[in-house]
Design an enzyme around this catalytic site. Structure first.
Site, PDB file in Angstrom:
ATOM      1  N   HIS A   1      21.517 -33.792 -34.676  1.00 33.96           N
ATOM      2  CA  HIS A   1      20.746 -33.888 -33.163  1.00 33.96           C
ATOM      3  C   HIS A   1      20.260 -35.105 -32.949  1.00 33.96           C
ATOM      4  CE1 HIS A   1      20.024 -33.020 -29.019  1.00 33.96           C
ATOM      5  NE2 HIS A   1      19.110 -33.458 -29.463  1.00 33.96           N
TER       6      HIS A   1
ATOM      7  N   HIS B   1      31.387 -31.647 -23.230  1.00 33.73           N
ATOM      8  CA  HIS B   1      29.921 -32.144 -23.293  1.00 33.73           C
ATOM      9  C   HIS B   1      29.887 -33.785 -23.897  1.00 33.73           C
ATOM     10  CE1 HIS B   1      25.838 -32.281 -23.815  1.00 33.73           C
ATOM     11  NE2 HIS B   1      25.653 -32.215 -24.924  1.00 33.73           N
ATOM     12  N   PHE B   2      30.462 -33.674 -25.208  1.00 29.29           N
ATOM     13  CA  PHE B   2      30.043 -34.856 -25.704  1.00 29.29           C
ATOM     14  C   PHE B   2      30.816 -35.974 -25.356  1.00 29.29           C
ATOM     15  CE2 PHE B   2      32.482 -32.879 -29.383  1.00 29.29           C
ATOM     16  CZ  PHE B   2      33.265 -33.921 -29.625  1.00 29.29           C
ATOM     17  N   HIS B   3      31.948 -35.964 -24.612  1.00 28.98           N
ATOM     18  CA  HIS B   3      32.715 -36.843 -24.155  1.00 28.98           C
ATOM     19  C   HIS B   3      31.902 -37.518 -22.876  1.00 28.98           C
ATOM     20  CE1 HIS B   3      36.031 -36.106 -27.061  1.00 28.98           C
ATOM     21  NE2 HIS B   3      36.213 -37.361 -26.728  1.00 28.98           N
TER      22      HIS B   3
ATOM     23  N   TYR C   1      20.403 -38.841 -30.246  1.00 23.63           N
ATOM     24  CA  TYR C   1      19.272 -39.647 -29.462  1.00 23.63           C
ATOM     25  C   TYR C   1      19.215 -41.274 -30.101  1.00 23.63           C
ATOM     26  CZ  TYR C   1      17.944 -35.638 -27.039  1.00 23.63           C
ATOM     27  OH  TYR C   1      18.064 -34.572 -26.078  1.00 23.63           O
TER      28      TYR C   1
ATOM     29  N   ARG D   1      37.864 -25.180 -29.943  1.00 25.36           N
ATOM     30  CA  ARG D   1      38.022 -26.553 -30.030  1.00 25.36           C
ATOM     31  C   ARG D   1      38.280 -26.697 -31.650  1.00 25.36           C
ATOM     32  NH1 ARG D   1      31.655 -28.513 -31.580  1.00 25.36           N
ATOM     33  NH2 ARG D   1      32.697 -30.470 -32.029  1.00 25.36           N
ATOM     34  N   ARG D   2      38.517 -27.816 -31.965  1.00 29.06           N
ATOM     35  CA  ARG D   2      38.891 -28.035 -33.508  1.00 29.06           C
ATOM     36  C   ARG D   2      40.213 -27.465 -33.824  1.00 29.06           C
ATOM     37  NH1 ARG D   2      33.297 -26.658 -34.826  1.00 29.06           N
ATOM     38  NH2 ARG D   2      31.997 -28.539 -34.970  1.00 29.06           N
TER      39      ARG D   2
HETATM   40 FE1  HAS Z   1      24.175 -32.327 -26.600  1.00 31.54          FE
HETATM   41  C1  HAS Z   1      26.373 -30.608 -28.731  1.00 31.54           C
HETATM   42  C2  HAS Z   1      22.510 -29.847 -26.154  1.00 31.54           C
HETATM   43  C3  HAS Z   1      22.346 -34.295 -24.579  1.00 31.54           C
HETATM   44  C4  HAS Z   1      26.029 -35.199 -27.955  1.00 31.54           C
HETATM   45  N1  HAS Z   1      25.992 -32.997 -27.803  1.00 31.54           N
HETATM   46  C5  HAS Z   1      26.650 -32.018 -28.466  1.00 31.54           C
HETATM   47  C6  HAS Z   1      27.550 -32.586 -29.294  1.00 31.54           C
HETATM   48  C7  HAS Z   1      27.431 -33.918 -29.198  1.00 31.54           C
HETATM   49  C8  HAS Z   1      26.400 -34.084 -28.296  1.00 31.54           C
HETATM   50  C9  HAS Z   1      28.141 -34.782 -29.923  1.00 31.54           C
HETATM   51  O1  HAS Z   1      22.002 -27.034 -27.156  1.00 31.54           O
HETATM   52  C10 HAS Z   1      28.615 -31.789 -30.287  1.00 31.54           C
HETATM   53  C11 HAS Z   1      28.653 -31.809 -31.639  1.00 31.54           C
HETATM   54  C12 HAS Z   1      29.436 -31.013 -32.391  1.00 31.54           C
HETATM   55  O2  HAS Z   1      30.388 -31.690 -32.619  1.00 31.54           O
HETATM   56  O3  HAS Z   1      29.263 -29.711 -32.554  1.00 31.54           O
HETATM   57  N2  HAS Z   1      22.624 -32.426 -25.537  1.00 31.54           N
HETATM   58  C13 HAS Z   1      22.002 -30.871 -25.563  1.00 31.54           C
HETATM   59  C14 HAS Z   1      20.807 -31.154 -24.722  1.00 31.54           C
HETATM   60  C15 HAS Z   1      20.729 -32.454 -24.326  1.00 31.54           C
HETATM   61  C16 HAS Z   1      21.820 -33.258 -24.798  1.00 31.54           C
HETATM   62  C17 HAS Z   1      19.742 -30.020 -24.152  1.00 31.54           C
HETATM   63  N3  HAS Z   1      24.302 -34.583 -26.270  1.00 31.54           N
HETATM   64  C18 HAS Z   1      23.324 -35.260 -25.594  1.00 31.54           C
HETATM   65  C19 HAS Z   1      23.302 -36.554 -25.661  1.00 31.54           C
HETATM   66  C20 HAS Z   1      24.358 -36.863 -26.450  1.00 31.54           C
HETATM   67  C21 HAS Z   1      24.787 -35.443 -26.900  1.00 31.54           C
HETATM   68  C22 HAS Z   1      22.380 -37.489 -24.619  1.00 31.54           C
HETATM   69  C23 HAS Z   1      24.993 -38.053 -26.928  1.00 31.54           C
HETATM   70  C24 HAS Z   1      24.686 -39.105 -26.686  1.00 31.54           C
HETATM   71  N4  HAS Z   1      24.158 -30.629 -27.212  1.00 31.54           N
HETATM   72  C25 HAS Z   1      23.490 -29.736 -26.860  1.00 31.54           C
HETATM   73  C26 HAS Z   1      23.741 -28.252 -27.372  1.00 31.54           C
HETATM   74  C27 HAS Z   1      25.016 -28.822 -28.259  1.00 31.54           C
HETATM   75  C28 HAS Z   1      25.325 -29.976 -27.960  1.00 31.54           C
HETATM   76  C29 HAS Z   1      22.962 -27.128 -27.470  1.00 31.54           C
HETATM   77  C30 HAS Z   1      25.485 -27.603 -29.287  1.00 31.54           C
HETATM   78  C31 HAS Z   1      26.745 -26.791 -28.575  1.00 31.54           C
HETATM   79  C32 HAS Z   1      27.372 -25.807 -29.576  1.00 31.54           C
HETATM   80  O4  HAS Z   1      27.245 -24.584 -29.119  1.00 31.54           O
HETATM   81  O5  HAS Z   1      28.054 -26.499 -30.499  1.00 31.54           O
HETATM   82  C33 HAS Z   1      19.551 -33.333 -23.494  1.00 31.54           C
HETATM   83  O6  HAS Z   1      19.174 -33.954 -24.123  1.00 31.54           O
HETATM   84  C34 HAS Z   1      20.123 -33.432 -21.977  1.00 31.54           C
HETATM   85  C35 HAS Z   1      18.866 -34.084 -21.262  1.00 31.54           C
HETATM   86  C36 HAS Z   1      19.492 -34.782 -20.156  1.00 31.54           C
HETATM   87  C37 HAS Z   1      19.265 -34.692 -18.710  1.00 31.54           C
HETATM   88  C38 HAS Z   1      19.737 -35.455 -17.804  1.00 31.54           C
HETATM   89  C39 HAS Z   1      19.026 -36.804 -17.153  1.00 31.54           C
HETATM   90  C40 HAS Z   1      19.699 -37.511 -16.277  1.00 31.54           C
HETATM   91  C41 HAS Z   1      19.734 -38.891 -16.238  1.00 31.54           C
HETATM   92  C42 HAS Z   1      20.744 -39.848 -15.462  1.00 31.54           C
HETATM   93  C43 HAS Z   1      19.939 -40.216 -14.068  1.00 31.54           C
HETATM   94  C44 HAS Z   1      20.920 -40.945 -13.386  1.00 31.54           C
HETATM   95  C45 HAS Z   1      20.469 -42.055 -12.507  1.00 31.54           C
HETATM   96  C46 HAS Z   1      21.533 -42.800 -11.687  1.00 31.54           C
HETATM   97  C47 HAS Z   1      18.932 -42.475 -12.380  1.00 31.54           C
HETATM   98  C48 HAS Z   1      18.369 -33.616 -18.262  1.00 31.54           C
HETATM   99  C49 HAS Z   1      18.737 -39.827 -17.097  1.00 31.54           C
HETATM  100  C50 HAS Z   1      21.265 -42.442 -10.259  1.00 31.54           C
HETATM  101  C51 HAS Z   1      21.586 -43.718  -9.296  1.00 31.54           C
HETATM  102  C52 HAS Z   1      21.875 -43.585  -8.073  1.00 31.54           C
HETATM  103  C53 HAS Z   1      22.529 -44.742  -7.249  1.00 31.54           C
HETATM  104  C54 HAS Z   1      21.906 -42.409  -7.233  1.00 31.54           C
HETATM  105 CU    CU Z   2      21.991 -31.548 -30.239  1.00 36.22          CU
END
Ligand code: HAS
Ligand code: CU
Length: 556
Positions: free
Chosen positions: A228, A379-381, A232, A444-445
Site C-alpha cells: 500500500h 481501479h488501479f488503471h 503512495y 482478475r488474474r
Molecule cells: Fe488503491 C487496490 C483503496 C488510492 C493503486 N490500489 C489497489 C491496487 C493498486 C492500487 C495498484 O481498500 C491493486 C493491488 C493489487 O494488485 O491487488 N486506493 C484505495 C484508497 C485510495 C486508493 C482508499 N490506489 C490508490 C492510488 C493508487 C492505488 C493513489 C496508485 C497510485 N486500493 C484500495 C483498496 C484496494 C486497492 C482497498 C484493494 C482492493 C482489493 O480488494 O484487492 C485513496 O487513497 C483514494 C483517495 C483519493 C481521493 C480522490 C481525491 C481527488 C483528487 C483529484 C482532484 C481533482 C482536481 C481537478 C483538483 C479521495 C486529489 C479539478 C479540475 C477542474 C478544472 C475541475
Molecule cells: Cu492499498
C-alpha cells in the site's frame, strides 16, 4: 504556451547532473515501451481477439505489471526527484549525492535486468505481486532485492543533498520540493522494510529449497505492509508536480506551503498501517485488526482531499488574478493548449472516480463484492495508470528538453495533446469496462476462458472485448509518447538561453509554515508507533498460530 515558456527563468542543468537523470529516464521509457507491448498482447489474448498459442498469458501479465508498475515508476521517480533537488537545492548535486545516485542507478538496473531475463525465460511467472505459494527462480527475488537496495541508496542521495542544503542555510525552511522529496523517500524506506523481510527471510530461502514450506499469509501481510505505501510512493511525486510545478506552468501561485507540507506529513504517518485493506477477505487476521486498518485507510484519504482543495484553489486564484469573472470564469483562463498542464489535469480528473473507487474498495463489506474481480484492475488503471502516469508524462514534456537543452516545439506540444487524448479515451473505455465487468463478477488474474461456456461467463465476453479496444488506444498512445520522448531527447531544436524548469512560488497571502512540520525525528517516531499499533499483534499471531506452511508451486 509560447507565452509561458518565454517567461522562463533560464535554468541550466550541468551535464554531470543531466547524465544521471537522463539515465534514469532512459530505463523508465524502455520499460514503458516493452511494458506497453506486453500490455497490448495480453489485452488481446484476454479479450479472445487473438490466440498466441504457446506464449503464456501469465508471463505477459507479469512482464506488463513489473515493467509498468515497478520499473517505470521507480526509475522515473528517482530521476525526477534528483532533477527537482538540483533545481531548488544549489543548482547541482553534491559530489557525494551524485556518486550515491550512480551506485543506486546501477544496482537498480542490474536488478531489473536479472528480473526481466527470468520473466522472459518463464522462470518468474508470478505476477507483479509475486504471491507465495507461486514460486519464481530465487534469482528473480535477488534481482528485486537489488532494485530495492539500489533505491535505498537513491534515497540517501536525496537525504544527503537536503542535509547539505540545510547546513548551508542554517535555520531556514527547506524548499518545498526538497521537503516533499525527503518525505517521499522516508516513506519508501519505512515501506520497503516489509518487502525486504519477506524476500530475505521467506522467499529466497524457500525458493532455493533451504526450507520446505512458507507461511503464506505472513508473506502476503509483509507484502501489503509494503504494497500500500508503494502506491503512495507513486502518488506523492505526482502530488509534488501538482503542488510545486503546475502553479508555475499555469502562471499562478502555490496556495499554501503549510498545507502542502502537512499533507505530506500525513502521508508519511498514515500510508503504512493500512495494508490489511488488501487482505480483507484473507483468513487468519482477526476482523478487529482489519477494522482498525480500514479506519486508518479512510484517514489517509484526507491528505488527498486536502490536495484536491489546494489544487483547485490554485487554479481559481490564478484565473481570478487574470481577471476571470463569475463563479466559473477562471476555468477558461487555464492554459488549455499547454500539454504540460493538460496531461496532469486529465490525471487529476481521473482521480475523482479513481479515488471514489478506492473508498469503495476499502469499505469493508463492499470489498467482498469487488475483491479479486476486474473492478480492482479498473481501479488501479485509473490511479497509477492514469493519475500518476499522465502526470509523469506531463513532466516529461518539459523535463526531457530541460535536461538536453532543447525546446518543446509547438508541433510536439500538439502531438502531446493528441497523445494525452488517446490515453484518456483508451482508459475511459478500458477501465470503464473493467469496472463494469468486475461488478458482474469477472475474476482478475485469469487468461481467456468461457468456463465451459457457462452462461454467466459468456455474459462477460463483450466487456473483455471492449477492454481490448481500449487497450489498443492505450498502446498507440504509449508508442506516441516514446516517440515524442526520443524527439525531445535527440532531435528537438536546441536552445541557448537555458530552459524552463517550472517551480512555483507561494502566494503572498498564505499563512507562514510552522517549523514543527520539519521535525523529521518526531514524525518518523509517530509513524513507527502507528505501524507498531496496527501490525505488532496481528503479525505475532500469524507467527504464533501459523497455518501449515506451503510447498512451492509453479503452475505456468
Ligand atoms: Fe488503491 C487496490 C483503496 C488510492 C493503486 N490500489 C489497489 C491496487 C493498486 C492500487 C495498484 O481498500 C491493486 C493491488 C493489487 O494488485 O491487488 N486506493 C484505495 C484508497 C485510495 C486508493 C482508499 N490506489 C490508490 C492510488 C493508487 C492505488 C493513489 C496508485 C497510485 N486500493 C484500495 C483498496 C484496494 C486497492 C482497498 C484493494 C482492493 C482489493 O480488494 O484487492 C485513496 O487513497 C483514494 C483517495 C483519493 C481521493 C480522490 C481525491 C481527488 C483528487 C483529484 C482532484 C481533482 C482536481 C481537478 C483538483 C479521495 C486529489 C479539478 C479540475 C477542474 C478544472 C475541475
Ligand atoms: Cu492499498
Amino acid at each position: 504556451m509560447e507565452k509561458a515558456q518565454s517567461g522562463a527563468a533560464g535554468f541550466r542543468f550541468q551535464p554531470k547532473d543531466s547524465r544521471l537523470i537522463l539515465a534514469h529516464m532512459a530505463v523508465a521509457f524502455t520499460a514503458i515501451f516493452l511494458g506497453a507491448i506486453a500490455g497490448l498482447l495480453q489485452g488481446l489474448v484476454r479479450g479472445g481477439v487473438i490466440d498466441l498459442g504457446p506464449v503464456n498469458y501469465y508471463q505477459l501479465l507479469t512482464a506488463h505489471g513489473v515493467l509498468m508498475a515497478l520499473v517505470f515508476t521507480t526509475f522515473f521517480i528517482v530521476g525526477y526527484l534528483y532533477s527537482g533537488l538540483v533545481r531548488t537545492c544549489g543548482g547541482t548535486l553534491t559530489e557525494f549525492s551524485r556518486r550515491l545516485g550512480w551506485i543506486g542507478f546501477w544496482l537498480m538496473t542490474v536488478g531489473t535486468a536479472i528480473a526481466a531475463f527470468l520473466i522472459i525465460a518463464n522462470k518468474a511467472t508470478v505476477l507483479y505481486t509475486f504471491y507465495a505459494p507461486m514460486k519464481a527462480s530465487p534469482f528473480f527475488y535477488i534481482g528485486l532485492a537489488l532494485v530495492v537496495v539500489g533505491s535505498w541508496i537513491g534515497a540517501w542521495a536525496v537525504f544527503a543533498q537536503y542535509r547539505w542544503w540545510k547546513k548551508e542555510h542554517k535555520g531556514k525552511l527547506s524548499p518545498l520540493f526538497a521537503f516533499m522529496a525527503v518525505a517521499t523517500m522516508g516513506l519508501w524506506l519505512i515501506a520497503t522494510l516489509g518487502v525486504a523481510l519477506e524476500v530475505l527471510l521467506q522467499l529466497i530461502p524457500w525458493s532455493f529449497g533451504w526450507v520446505d514450506t512458507i507461511n503464506v499469509v505472513l508473506s502476503r501481510t509483509l507484502f501489503w505492509y509494503f504494497g500500500h505505501p508503494l502506491v503512495y510512493f507513486w502518488l506523492m511525486p505526482a502530488y509534488i508536480v501538482w503542488y510545486v510545478n503546475i502553479p508555475k506552468i499555469i502562471g499562478g501561485k502555490i496556495f499554501s506551503d503549510a498545507l502542502a507540507r502537512l499533507a505530506f506529513i500525513m502521508f508519511l504517518l498514515l500510508s503504512t498501517p493500512v495494508g490489511f485493506h488488501h487482505q480483507l477477505t484473507e483468513p487468519g487476521i482477526a476482523s478487529g485488526w482489519k477494522f482498525l486498518q480500514v479506519a486508518l485507510t479512510f484517514s489517509v484519504a484526507i491528505p488527498s482531499l486536502m490536495t484536491a482543495f489546494a489544487v483547485l484553489a490554485t487554479f481559481e486564484s490564478a484565473g481570478r488574478a487574470r481577471g476571470a469573472k463569475g463563479l466559473f470564469g477562471w476555468i477558461r483562463m487555464l492554459p488549455w493548449k499547454d500539454v504540460r498542464f493538460v496531461a496532469p489535469l486529465v490525471g487529476m480528473l481521473s482521480f475523482i472516480p479513481g479515488g471514489a473507487g478506492g473508498l469503495v474498495n476499502t469499505s469493508y463489506q463492499l470489498n467482498q463484492v469487488v475483491h479479486n474481480t476486474l473492478w480492482v484492475v479498473g481501479h488501479f488503471h485509473l490511479t497509477v495508470g492514469t493519475v500518476v502516469i499522465l502526470t509523469f508524462f506531463g513532466v516529461s514534456y518539459w523535463l526531457i528538453p530541460a535536461l538536453t537543452g532543447r525546446k518543446l516545439t509547438a508541433g510536439l506540444n500538439k502531438l502531446g495533446l493528441v497523445q494525452t487524448g488517446l490515453w484518456a479515451l483508451g482508459m475511459l473505455i478500458m477501465s470503464g469496462a473493467m469496472h463494469a465487468a468486475g461488478l458482474l463478477g469477472t475474476p482478475r488474474r485469469t487468461a481467456f476462458t468461457t468456463y465451459g461456456d457457462d452462461p454467466i461467463a459468456l455474459g462477460w465476453l463483450t466487456y473483455q472485448q471492449v477492454m481490448a479496444i481500449g487497450g489498443v488506444f492505450l498502446f498507440i498512445s504509449a508508442m506516441l509518447m516514446v516517440w515524442i520522448v526520443i524527439r525531445l531527447a535527440f532531435f528537438a531544436p536546441r536552445t541557448e538561453e537555458g530552459v524552463d524548469y517550472p517551480i512555483g512560488e507561494v502566494a503572498e497571502e498564505a499563512a507562514s509554515t510552522p517549523a514543527i512540520l520539519e521535525r523529521w525525528p518526531l514524525w518518523v517516531t509517530v509513524a513507527i508507533c502507528l505501524i507498531l499499533v496496527a501490525y505488532t499483534i496481528p503479525i505475532a499471531h500469524l507467527i504464533q498460530y501459523a497455518p501449515p506452511g506451503s510447498p512451492p508451486f509453479q503452475p505456468y
